[in-house]
Enzyme design. Sequence first.
Site, PDB file in Angstrom:
ATOM      1  N   GLY A  15       0.849  -1.204   0.000  1.00 47.79           N
ATOM      2  CA  GLY A  15       0.000   0.000   0.000  1.00 47.79           C
ATOM      3  C   GLY A  15       0.878   1.246   0.000  1.00 47.79           C
ATOM      4  O   GLY A  15       1.860   1.312   0.740  1.00 47.79           O
ATOM      5  N   ALA A  26      15.390  10.974  -1.432  1.00 49.27           N
ATOM      6  CA  ALA A  26      16.580  10.953  -0.567  1.00 49.27           C
ATOM      7  C   ALA A  26      17.521   9.819  -0.976  1.00 49.27           C
ATOM      8  O   ALA A  26      18.749   9.997  -0.984  1.00 49.27           O
ATOM      9  CB  ALA A  26      16.141  10.794   0.893  1.00 49.27           C
ATOM     10  N   ARG A  76       1.167  -5.149  -5.055  1.00 58.52           N
ATOM     11  CA  ARG A  76       1.416  -6.323  -4.218  1.00 58.52           C
ATOM     12  C   ARG A  76       1.638  -7.464  -5.206  1.00 58.52           C
ATOM     13  O   ARG A  76       0.749  -7.767  -6.000  1.00 58.52           O
ATOM     14  CB  ARG A  76       0.224  -6.604  -3.300  1.00 58.52           C
ATOM     15  CG  ARG A  76      -0.005  -5.470  -2.297  1.00 58.52           C
ATOM     16  CD  ARG A  76      -1.006  -5.855  -1.221  1.00 58.52           C
ATOM     17  NE  ARG A  76      -0.991  -4.865  -0.152  1.00 58.52           N
ATOM     18  CZ  ARG A  76      -1.849  -3.854  -0.040  1.00 58.52           C
ATOM     19  NH1 ARG A  76      -2.808  -3.705  -0.925  1.00 58.52           N
ATOM     20  NH2 ARG A  76      -1.767  -2.995   0.958  1.00 58.52           N
ATOM     21  N   ASP A 107       5.117  -4.459   6.242  1.00 58.09           N
ATOM     22  CA  ASP A 107       5.633  -5.766   6.693  1.00 58.09           C
ATOM     23  C   ASP A 107       5.666  -6.822   5.583  1.00 58.09           C
ATOM     24  O   ASP A 107       6.599  -7.608   5.502  1.00 58.09           O
ATOM     25  CB  ASP A 107       4.867  -6.264   7.926  1.00 58.09           C
ATOM     26  CG  ASP A 107       3.361  -6.282   7.749  1.00 58.09           C
ATOM     27  OD1 ASP A 107       2.873  -5.803   6.693  1.00 58.09           O
ATOM     28  OD2 ASP A 107       2.670  -6.786   8.636  1.00 58.09           O
ATOM     29  N   SER A 109       6.203  -6.296   2.432  1.00 58.08           N
ATOM     30  CA  SER A 109       7.349  -5.963   1.571  1.00 58.08           C
ATOM     31  C   SER A 109       8.655  -6.392   2.240  1.00 58.08           C
ATOM     32  O   SER A 109       9.586  -6.862   1.574  1.00 58.08           O
ATOM     33  CB  SER A 109       7.390  -4.460   1.314  1.00 58.08           C
ATOM     34  OG  SER A 109       6.119  -4.014   0.914  1.00 58.08           O
ATOM     35  N   THR A 130       4.390   2.792   5.530  1.00 52.68           N
ATOM     36  CA  THR A 130       3.010   2.300   5.687  1.00 52.68           C
ATOM     37  C   THR A 130       2.240   3.251   6.586  1.00 52.68           C
ATOM     38  O   THR A 130       2.797   3.748   7.575  1.00 52.68           O
ATOM     39  CB  THR A 130       2.963   0.873   6.281  1.00 52.68           C
ATOM     40  OG1 THR A 130       1.625   0.598   6.704  1.00 52.68           O
ATOM     41  CG2 THR A 130       3.882   0.687   7.484  1.00 52.68           C
ATOM     42  N   ASP A 132      -0.005   2.295   8.445  1.00 51.94           N
ATOM     43  CA  ASP A 132      -0.521   1.510   9.577  1.00 51.94           C
ATOM     44  C   ASP A 132       0.315   1.595  10.858  1.00 51.94           C
ATOM     45  O   ASP A 132      -0.175   1.272  11.937  1.00 51.94           O
ATOM     46  CB  ASP A 132      -0.659   0.042   9.172  1.00 51.94           C
ATOM     47  CG  ASP A 132      -1.821  -0.190   8.225  1.00 51.94           C
ATOM     48  OD1 ASP A 132      -2.683   0.708   8.130  1.00 51.94           O
ATOM     49  OD2 ASP A 132      -1.863  -1.242   7.574  1.00 51.94           O
ATOM     50  N   ASP A 134       2.507  -0.341  12.082  1.00 52.45           N
ATOM     51  CA  ASP A 134       2.424  -1.602  12.837  1.00 52.45           C
ATOM     52  C   ASP A 134       3.743  -2.374  12.835  1.00 52.45           C
ATOM     53  O   ASP A 134       3.749  -3.581  13.046  1.00 52.45           O
ATOM     54  CB  ASP A 134       1.302  -2.472  12.249  1.00 52.45           C
ATOM     55  CG  ASP A 134       1.468  -2.699  10.756  1.00 52.45           C
ATOM     56  OD1 ASP A 134       2.275  -1.990  10.135  1.00 52.45           O
ATOM     57  OD2 ASP A 134       0.780  -3.587  10.218  1.00 52.45           O
ATOM     58  N   ARG A 176      -6.237  -2.791   8.581  1.00 51.50           N
ATOM     59  CA  ARG A 176      -6.786  -4.143   8.479  1.00 51.50           C
ATOM     60  C   ARG A 176      -6.343  -5.005   9.655  1.00 51.50           C
ATOM     61  O   ARG A 176      -7.091  -5.783  10.195  1.00 51.50           O
ATOM     62  CB  ARG A 176      -6.323  -4.760   7.154  1.00 51.50           C
ATOM     63  CG  ARG A 176      -7.102  -5.963   6.744  1.00 51.50           C
ATOM     64  CD  ARG A 176      -7.016  -6.246   5.270  1.00 51.50           C
ATOM     65  NE  ARG A 176      -5.721  -5.943   4.677  1.00 51.50           N
ATOM     66  CZ  ARG A 176      -5.564  -5.606   3.408  1.00 51.50           C
ATOM     67  NH1 ARG A 176      -6.583  -5.526   2.604  1.00 51.50           N
ATOM     68  NH2 ARG A 176      -4.351  -5.357   2.935  1.00 51.50           N
ATOM     69  N   GLU A 192     -15.612   8.720  21.935  1.00 51.10           N
ATOM     70  CA  GLU A 192     -16.122   8.085  23.156  1.00 51.10           C
ATOM     71  C   GLU A 192     -15.728   6.613  23.220  1.00 51.10           C
ATOM     72  O   GLU A 192     -15.561   6.049  24.294  1.00 51.10           O
ATOM     73  CB  GLU A 192     -17.652   8.234  23.231  1.00 51.10           C
ATOM     74  CG  GLU A 192     -18.132   9.581  23.764  1.00 51.10           C
ATOM     75  CD  GLU A 192     -17.902  10.758  22.820  1.00 51.10           C
ATOM     76  OE1 GLU A 192     -17.675  10.546  21.625  1.00 51.10           O
ATOM     77  OE2 GLU A 192     -17.928  11.912  23.316  1.00 51.10           O
ATOM     78  N   ARG A 216     -28.087   9.605  30.858  1.00 53.54           N
ATOM     79  CA  ARG A 216     -27.690  10.929  31.367  1.00 53.54           C
ATOM     80  C   ARG A 216     -27.636  11.974  30.250  1.00 53.54           C
ATOM     81  O   ARG A 216     -26.931  12.965  30.340  1.00 53.54           O
ATOM     82  CB  ARG A 216     -26.386  10.843  32.151  1.00 53.54           C
ATOM     83  CG  ARG A 216     -25.207  10.277  31.450  1.00 53.54           C
ATOM     84  CD  ARG A 216     -24.024  10.184  32.396  1.00 53.54           C
ATOM     85  NE  ARG A 216     -22.982   9.372  31.822  1.00 53.54           N
ATOM     86  CZ  ARG A 216     -22.006   9.849  31.054  1.00 53.54           C
ATOM     87  NH1 ARG A 216     -21.932  11.126  30.806  1.00 53.54           N
ATOM     88  NH2 ARG A 216     -21.097   9.027  30.567  1.00 53.54           N
ATOM     89  N   LYS A 218     -26.367  12.229  27.357  1.00 59.00           N
ATOM     90  CA  LYS A 218     -25.194  12.512  26.519  1.00 59.00           C
ATOM     91  C   LYS A 218     -25.496  11.914  25.146  1.00 59.00           C
ATOM     92  O   LYS A 218     -25.381  10.703  24.943  1.00 59.00           O
ATOM     93  CB  LYS A 218     -23.925  11.890  27.114  1.00 59.00           C
ATOM     94  CG  LYS A 218     -22.705  12.235  26.293  1.00 59.00           C
ATOM     95  CD  LYS A 218     -21.449  11.615  26.838  1.00 59.00           C
ATOM     96  CE  LYS A 218     -20.196  12.052  26.121  1.00 59.00           C
ATOM     97  NZ  LYS A 218     -20.278  12.276  24.701  1.00 59.00           N
ATOM     98  N   LEU A 219     -25.919  12.767  24.241  1.00 58.14           N
ATOM     99  CA  LEU A 219     -26.486  12.256  22.988  1.00 58.14           C
ATOM    100  C   LEU A 219     -25.494  12.236  21.826  1.00 58.14           C
ATOM    101  O   LEU A 219     -25.695  11.541  20.835  1.00 58.14           O
ATOM    102  CB  LEU A 219     -27.709  13.092  22.603  1.00 58.14           C
ATOM    103  CG  LEU A 219     -28.809  13.120  23.674  1.00 58.14           C
ATOM    104  CD1 LEU A 219     -29.932  14.056  23.270  1.00 58.14           C
ATOM    105  CD2 LEU A 219     -29.348  11.724  23.951  1.00 58.14           C
ATOM    106  N   ARG A 251     -25.426   7.324  12.329  1.00 61.09           N
ATOM    107  CA  ARG A 251     -24.888   7.425  10.970  1.00 61.09           C
ATOM    108  C   ARG A 251     -23.509   6.764  10.931  1.00 61.09           C
ATOM    109  O   ARG A 251     -22.784   6.758  11.929  1.00 61.09           O
ATOM    110  CB  ARG A 251     -24.728   8.889  10.553  1.00 61.09           C
ATOM    111  CG  ARG A 251     -26.026   9.651  10.395  1.00 61.09           C
ATOM    112  CD  ARG A 251     -26.811   9.191   9.181  1.00 61.09           C
ATOM    113  NE  ARG A 251     -27.993  10.006   8.956  1.00 61.09           N
ATOM    114  CZ  ARG A 251     -29.187   9.810   9.517  1.00 61.09           C
ATOM    115  NH1 ARG A 251     -29.360   8.821  10.389  1.00 61.09           N
ATOM    116  NH2 ARG A 251     -30.206  10.598   9.237  1.00 61.09           N
TER     117      ARG A 251
END
Length: 327
Positions: A15, A26, A76, A107, A109, A130, A132, A134, A176, A192, A216, A218-219, A251
């Site tokens: 990705g 560089a 990929r 990872d 790659s 990446t 991500d 990760d 993912r 939240e 309470r 909190k909408l 939504r």
Amino acid sequence: MKKKITKIGVLTSGGDSPGMNAAIRAVVRTGIYHGMEVYGINRGYSGMVDGDIHRLEGRSVANIIQRGGTFLKTSRCAEFFTKEGRKTAYDNLKKHGIEGLVIIGGDGSFRGAQIFSNEYDIPCIGLPGTIDKDIAGTDFTIGFDTAVNTAVEAIDKIRDTADAHDRLFIIEVMGRDAGYIALHSGISTGAEHILIPEKKTSVEDLIASLKEKERRKKLVNMIVVAEGEDFGGADELAKHIKKEMPHQELRVCILGHIQRGGSPSCFDRVIASRMGYHAVECLMEERFNVFIGIVNNKMHYTPLDEAVKKKQRISEEWLKIVKILAT
Ligand code: F6P
């Protein structure tokens, strides 16, 4: 004495991530500074297999530092994960006399680079590109900062309309297998709830918490969900909440690939430039088959053999912070 490396190749794989162009630039310019010939390999490992390899000059990478995507393109490549594919790739590199490779990617790659460098005499240097974040062995990956800020900007806007209508919103962000974008964008927008792949979601707890908030009054509530979260992402979660709380105004917004595009942030351009420079230095100093990270603002080198075994973990403390701050 060993012969110094004089011809190198650079490619982007997996990705794309904002800042990949800054890293390529560089690598190219540092290589040329050291008197090397630098070759760009198009479309990641696919270009290695197909022989889509071209010489780059310093000017070839002009005016790209600020551009998202990757001017070398990416893919990929399943063929590279076969013995025959890698042999063809090796022969193509040899045709150009390429003696060292810089691979910018995630990872998957790095796994390709690790296998290839164990089979053939072409050393590989990985740069973590990446969104991500990760990869264990680096505090940052090229593209994460830009991607997460894109998500934050979008979530802030969604909160405005959520607030105007007193609505519950479920926002799905990328990741993912990794929850970093969800965690960072969620914390920084005051979400939240944050649901990530690394932690099993208790939907019962989530519903109980939403009902308690409703009691309470909190909408306005924002749930940030990583796409790989185990409940099945935003749509599945929405269906479940609707079933348990039919009256709930709700939504869904899936941010998707906008998180991968856009001009890289200053931060991503800087780390990409530093990492790209050091990739060439590694090849010069024969520090082979490592990936370059940044830990505590210093360059950090992890052998590719180790890098493929580890994932960056999310500390429990982060999750505690989310719980305490979102009341
Ligand atoms: O680059 C990593 C990543 O953005 C993941 O977070 C996401 O799930 C995946 O890529 C999407 O890949 P593709 O663009 O191939 O659908």
